[in-house]
Design an enzyme around this catalytic site. Sequence first.
Site, mmCIF file in Angstrom:
data_model
loop_
_atom_site.group_PDB
_atom_site.id
_atom_site.type_symbol
_atom_site.label_atom_id
_atom_site.label_comp_id
_atom_site.label_asym_id
_atom_site.label_seq_id
_atom_site.Cartn_x
_atom_site.Cartn_y
_atom_site.Cartn_z
ATOM 1 C CG ASN A 156 -1.893 1.119 1.275
ATOM 2 O OD1 ASN A 156 -1.572 2.247 0.920
ATOM 3 N ND2 ASN A 156 -3.097 0.827 1.732
ATOM 4 C CG HIS A 180 -2.445 5.814 -0.202
ATOM 5 N ND1 HIS A 180 -2.390 7.058 -0.773
ATOM 6 C CD2 HIS A 180 -3.210 5.053 -1.013
ATOM 7 C CE1 HIS A 180 -3.093 7.052 -1.897
ATOM 8 N NE2 HIS A 180 -3.597 5.847 -2.052
ATOM 9 C CG ASP A 217 -4.384 -5.929 9.738
ATOM 10 O OD1 ASP A 217 -4.529 -5.385 8.626
ATOM 11 O OD2 ASP A 217 -5.135 -6.825 10.145
ATOM 12 C CE1 TYR A 227 -15.005 1.728 5.573
ATOM 13 C CE2 TYR A 227 -12.775 0.995 6.029
ATOM 14 C CZ TYR A 227 -14.078 0.711 5.656
ATOM 15 O OH TYR A 227 -14.445 -0.579 5.375
ATOM 16 C CG ASP A 228 -8.211 8.734 5.655
ATOM 17 O OD1 ASP A 228 -8.376 7.967 6.626
ATOM 18 O OD2 ASP A 228 -7.094 8.968 5.167
ATOM 19 C CE LYS A 276 -4.826 9.407 7.808
ATOM 20 N NZ LYS A 276 -4.856 8.557 6.623
ATOM 21 C CG HIS A 301 -5.118 4.824 13.022
ATOM 22 N ND1 HIS A 301 -5.576 5.914 12.322
ATOM 23 C CD2 HIS A 301 -5.048 3.823 12.116
ATOM 24 C CE1 HIS A 301 -5.776 5.577 11.047
ATOM 25 N NE2 HIS A 301 -5.452 4.323 10.900
#
Length: 197
Positions: free
Chosen positions: A9, A11, A68, A150-151, A171, A176
């Site tokens: 990923n 991002h 994860d 889901y941002d 952000k 998290h």
Amino acid sequence: MKLIFATNNKHKVEEIKHMLGSEVELLTMKEAGLYQDIPEPHDTLEENAREKSTVIYKLTQTNCFSEDSGLEVQALNGEPGVRSARYAGEEKSDEKNIELVLQKMANQSNRKAQFRTIISLLIGGQEFQFEGICEGQILLEKRGTGGFGYDPIFVPDGDTRSFGEMSLQEKESYSHRGKATQKLVAFLKELEQKATN
């Protein structure tokens, strides 16, 4: 220190590279010559993170970490959780996943949710885990086009904007993944200090 980040990923790589700075040489799976998709067969973020880092370590014998993450919505009993990426199906469509959450949340007054990340670090074959949590609310509709996943429907506590309306730096102060990565960075720095003393 050289570390493989067990993800495809881009991002996530971008976010974590930004936080690690120049202390660590971060290799993506592609840069390490790994092209397989690692299965995430487990029911918890902890076990899936461990699965990914263990597979990469066995293949490369190189220190590595994986993470994860999941969105846990209170009114949906913690869903989508560990199934966050595949909530609306195996094609991992952000759009469809968002639609499904908004649909299930249509008549819910309790909009509380949290993003949770588990990082699994394998150093010399020994595992260490780090957790990061960001609490917030699910919006009634999408806002913003930044970020991923889901941002656009998640507003962190302490702000009025969705993650989709924030820059990467903004952000990061709530994220998290940012919180788990800070713990990882602190741990790596401590290891480095011990090695040089």
